[in-house]
Scaffold this active site. Structure first.
Site, PDB file in Angstrom:
ATOM      1  N   GLU A   1      36.808  40.522  34.735  1.00 15.93           N
ATOM      2  CA  GLU A   1      37.771  41.499  34.196  1.00 15.93           C
ATOM      3  C   GLU A   1      38.072  41.177  32.738  1.00 15.93           C
ATOM      4  O   GLU A   1      39.214  41.304  32.281  1.00 15.93           O
ATOM      5  CB  GLU A   1      39.082  41.502  34.990  1.00 15.93           C
ATOM      6  CG  GLU A   1      38.930  41.910  36.431  1.00 15.93           C
ATOM      7  CD  GLU A   1      40.263  42.223  37.087  1.00 15.93           C
ATOM      8  OE1 GLU A   1      40.465  43.374  37.480  1.00 15.93           O
ATOM      9  OE2 GLU A   1      41.098  41.307  37.190  1.00 15.93           O
TER      10      GLU A   1
ATOM     11  N   CYS B   1      47.715  47.954  39.114  1.00 13.07           N
ATOM     12  CA  CYS B   1      48.405  47.606  37.863  1.00 13.07           C
ATOM     13  C   CYS B   1      48.360  48.739  36.830  1.00 13.07           C
ATOM     14  O   CYS B   1      49.281  48.880  36.020  1.00 13.07           O
ATOM     15  CB  CYS B   1      47.783  46.343  37.268  1.00 13.07           C
ATOM     16  SG  CYS B   1      45.969  46.357  37.274  1.00 13.07           S
TER      17      CYS B   1
HETATM   18  O1  FUB Z   1      46.203  40.233  38.327  1.00  9.81           O
HETATM   19  C1  FUB Z   1      47.119  41.270  38.075  1.00  9.81           C
HETATM   20  C2  FUB Z   1      46.416  42.445  37.460  1.00  9.81           C
HETATM   21  O2  FUB Z   1      45.433  42.914  38.388  1.00  9.81           O
HETATM   22  C3  FUB Z   1      45.643  42.145  36.213  1.00  9.81           C
HETATM   23  O3  FUB Z   1      46.373  42.277  35.047  1.00  9.81           O
HETATM   24  C4  FUB Z   1      44.549  43.134  36.287  1.00  9.81           C
HETATM   25  O4  FUB Z   1      43.464  42.838  35.443  1.00  9.81           O
HETATM   26  C5  FUB Z   1      44.195  43.106  37.737  1.00  9.81           C
HETATM   27  O5  FUB Z   1      43.385  42.024  38.028  1.00  9.81           O
HETATM   28 ZN    ZN Z   2      45.290  47.408  35.291  1.00  8.25          ZN
END
Ligand code: FUB
Ligand code: ZN
Length: 637
Positions: free
Chosen positions: A317, A401
């Site tokens: 990510e 999120c």
């Molecule tokens: O881990 C919390 C949130 O979920 C992160 O900011 C996003 O990238 C997703 O992984």
């Molecule tokens: Zn997000």
């Protein structure tokens, strides 16, 4: 040679220091003091209020167990936790978005829903201030044992929500809950000298907000303490144990003030640097800023999509190797683009340089806005720059999120229009609005009118209570100056042919250019009008040859908007489109669903065959069903 180099280094660092002692950092002119009247943004604020928030509320309390988790934690009857360990954060982020939206559009029913949730949240707080439904329901003895488990991240979102809701409504309950959690964390770690590296940053920036809202300096100290924990080998938990990730994944490889490269998870990085900039601004400490300038260049010069999206790799990510910017497989998470907006705003406050707003604007109008459907109730998590038709916006996500993140950003977009100090204002974004400043001790009403981003004309009406001297800094966007982004990752194919024009009361005005702004300093009186016209030419952009995904391709931009071609306008075989060497562009008014846009028709000949296609703003794609889509288009050699 060495001596000259030393002298240059000395000059640069003494400049940085003297800037700190002068008018910097600048202050945000809060969206709560601004009425948005803009034809582009106002409907988006309305859509968030009418569609995005109700959709997210439904998902949060009906379709998923996020609110039930708080009810269960309060009941203390050993019931099961539902969902993922960081789900509390979505409730808080949604409450923050609701708080912002209530300031735009007061809504008693929505406020009552927020109050109801806040009562449930308060009831779930443990006696010692701890609040996290995952550990309350799975075993409190395990709390604070795994730095990756997002307890501080959730706490950060709680603090942001508490501050936002207090500022919107004057109600303190959530702010007090957040303060009690912050006090608990302070006792557990900073006061106990117990190492803790936040696996997912967020609490750092939130603690600065809490400090500003409460005046409690210990929250600022705690934010600084958390920043200082990084890069010292103290991280323990799942991400640190994973061989291919390690400390760099959470920006924990090097102390923050010594970091030079962007690494790891993109959202974590953005929240970290936003928090570091906030601490720097409140402590007059250039250490964080000096490090972040190099990290920022690493992002913008080598690791950013033309859309302003970042974090190209899905596996972490986050960031990959330099120039690895695949289009169809781009991750480019919506939250990371929202984070780019936050971080670049802070960099601009600290340095007063327009280049940060160039990046902010790019991320906002392209990669961030792409996260929200034109209907307001569907969302993109990743924002690819090409599609064979496999991508579509979703109602919700397991890890949710992004929906509340883009909602809170759009609802508070007014925060990014102006910055100010005591005797000057800076116009950063061009969004129609009415507001009032206090400049050089005088109240100054300001009204901005524009049809941006479709048209480059902006007019500012000034009404100081009495004739008063102050400076107005008008941002000259990079795309006007002939540089789409700072650095050379992307260049325009052709030089600019026209320039910015500025008029005061109808007369051409002379201006100095300082830090990327046109500066007008004079005595202003009621009725003065500034008009400026930014050329809105259609531009072809090429990327550096190192970006192999874009070899022999161009992208199209007009104003701040990056364009794409989509199947819905162009039929099949779009992947075979070749842009003629001599291409004609025609800007046409049209609609995608109910969004009034300017599309770009491109035409010409390739090998004596006529070619034509229609390009639409990137943020509007994928609103008419699954489709082929391309931002980067093959160009005839
Ligand atoms: O881990 C919390 C949130 O979920 C992160 O900011 C996003 O990238 C997703 O992984
Ligand atoms: Zn997000």
């Amino acid at each position: 040679m060495k001596l000259r180099l030393l002298l240059v280094v000395f000059l640069i660092s003494s400049q940085t220091l003297s800037a700190w002692q002068g008018q910097l950092p600048l202050q945000v002119h809060s969206f709560s003091e601004i009425q948005i009247t803009d034809a582009f943004w106002k409907p988006k604020l309305e859509k968030v209020a009418e569609k995005s928030l109700p959709a997210a509320i439904y998902q949060t309390e009906v379709k998923t167990g996020r609110i039930r988790n708080f009810e269960k934690a309060a009941r203390k009857q050993g019931e099961e936790h539902e969902g993922i360990y960081y789900d509390d954060s979505d409730v808080y982020k949604l409450l923050e978005a609701i708080a912002y939206s209530l300031q735009n559009f007061p809504d008693a029913e929505l406020e009552a829903k927020a109050d109801e949730w806040i009562e449930k949240i308060a009831a779930a707080q443990e006696a010692d201030g701890y609040l996290n439904t995952y550990y309350s329901l799975t075993g409190l003895q395990q709390r604070w044992t795994d730095m990756e488990k997002h307890e501080a991240y959730c706490a950060g979102h709680l603090m942001e929500a508490g501050v936002a809701y207090f500022q919107a409504t004057g109600k303190r309950t959530l702010l007090d809950v957040a303060s009690r959690m912050a006090d608990h964390i302070d006792r557990q770690f900073r006061q106990a000298d117990r190492p803790w590296v936040t696996g997912h940053e967020e609490i750092e920036l939130a603690l600065v907000k809490l400090y500003k809202a409460t005046g409690e300096k210990r929250y600022l100290d705690l934010a600084d303490w958390f920043l200082d924990q990084r890069g010292r080998g103290l991280g323990r938990g799942a991400i640190w144990d994973k061989a291919e990730w390690g400390p760099d994944y959470a920006q924990d490889g090097v102390p923050v003030k010594e970091q030079k490269e962007i690494t790891g998870h993109a959202v974590r990085a953005m929240y970290l640097y936003t928090g570091a900039a906030d601490v720097a601004a409140n402590q007059n400490d250039p250490g964080y800023m000096n490090a972040m300038k190099t990290v920022w260049e690493d992002v913008v010069y080598r690791n950013m999509y033309i859309t302003g999206g970042i974090g190209s790799s899905g596996s972490n990510e986050g960031f990959s190797v330099d120039y690895d910017l695949p289009n169809e497989n781009a991750y480019s998470e919506t939250c990371a683009s929202v984070g780019m907006v936050f971080w670049n705003q802070r960099m601009n406050l600290l340095e007063g340089q327009a280049q940060y707003i160039d990046v902010l604007e790019r991320s906002l109008y392209n990669a961030s806005l792409d996260g929200l459907s034109l209907t307001g109730d569907h969302f993109f998590y990743g924002n690819p720059l090409a599609s064979s038709g496999q991508h579509s916006r979703k109602e919700w996500f397991g890890t949710a999120c992004c929906p509340s993140n883009i909602s809170r950003l759009v609802a508070s977009v007014g925060d990014y229009i102006y910055v100010k100090n005591e005797s000057a204002l800076w116009v950063n974004l061009f969004i129609g609005n009415q507001t009032e400043f206090e400049l050089s001790g005088t109240k100054v009403a300001v009204e901005m009118e524009t049809d941006f981003p479709w048209d480059g004309k902006v007019s500012l009406q000034l009404k100081p209570a009495k004739a008063t001297e102050f400076a107005i800094h008008l941002r000259i966007p990079g795309w006007v100056r002939g540089e789409p982004v700072p650095g050379e990752l992307y260049r325009f194919l052709e030089e600019n042919t026209s320039d910015l024009l500025v008029f005061v009361n109808g007369e051409p005005a002379d201006f100095e250019v300082e830090n990327g702004y046109a500066v007008l300093e004079r005595q202003w009186k009621a009725g003065d009008q500034i008009t400026y016209k930014m050329p809105m030419e259609v531009k072809e952009i090429k990327s550096r040859p190192e970006v192999l995904a874009n070899t022999d391709k161009i992208a199209i931009q007009r104003g701040p908007l990056v364009y794409c071609v989509e199947g819905a306008d162009n039929g099949a075989s779009l992947s075979e489109l070749v842009v003629p060497k001599k291409v004609e562009f025609e800007v046409v008014e049209t609609q995608v669903l109910d969004e009034h846009i300017r599309a770009i028709k491109l035409s010409g000949e390739v090998a004596s065959e006529s070619v034509s296609a229609t390009a639409i703003p990137y943020y509007t794609w994928a609103n008419r069903g699954p489709n082929e889509m391309y931002v980067w288009l093959r160009k005839e050699k």
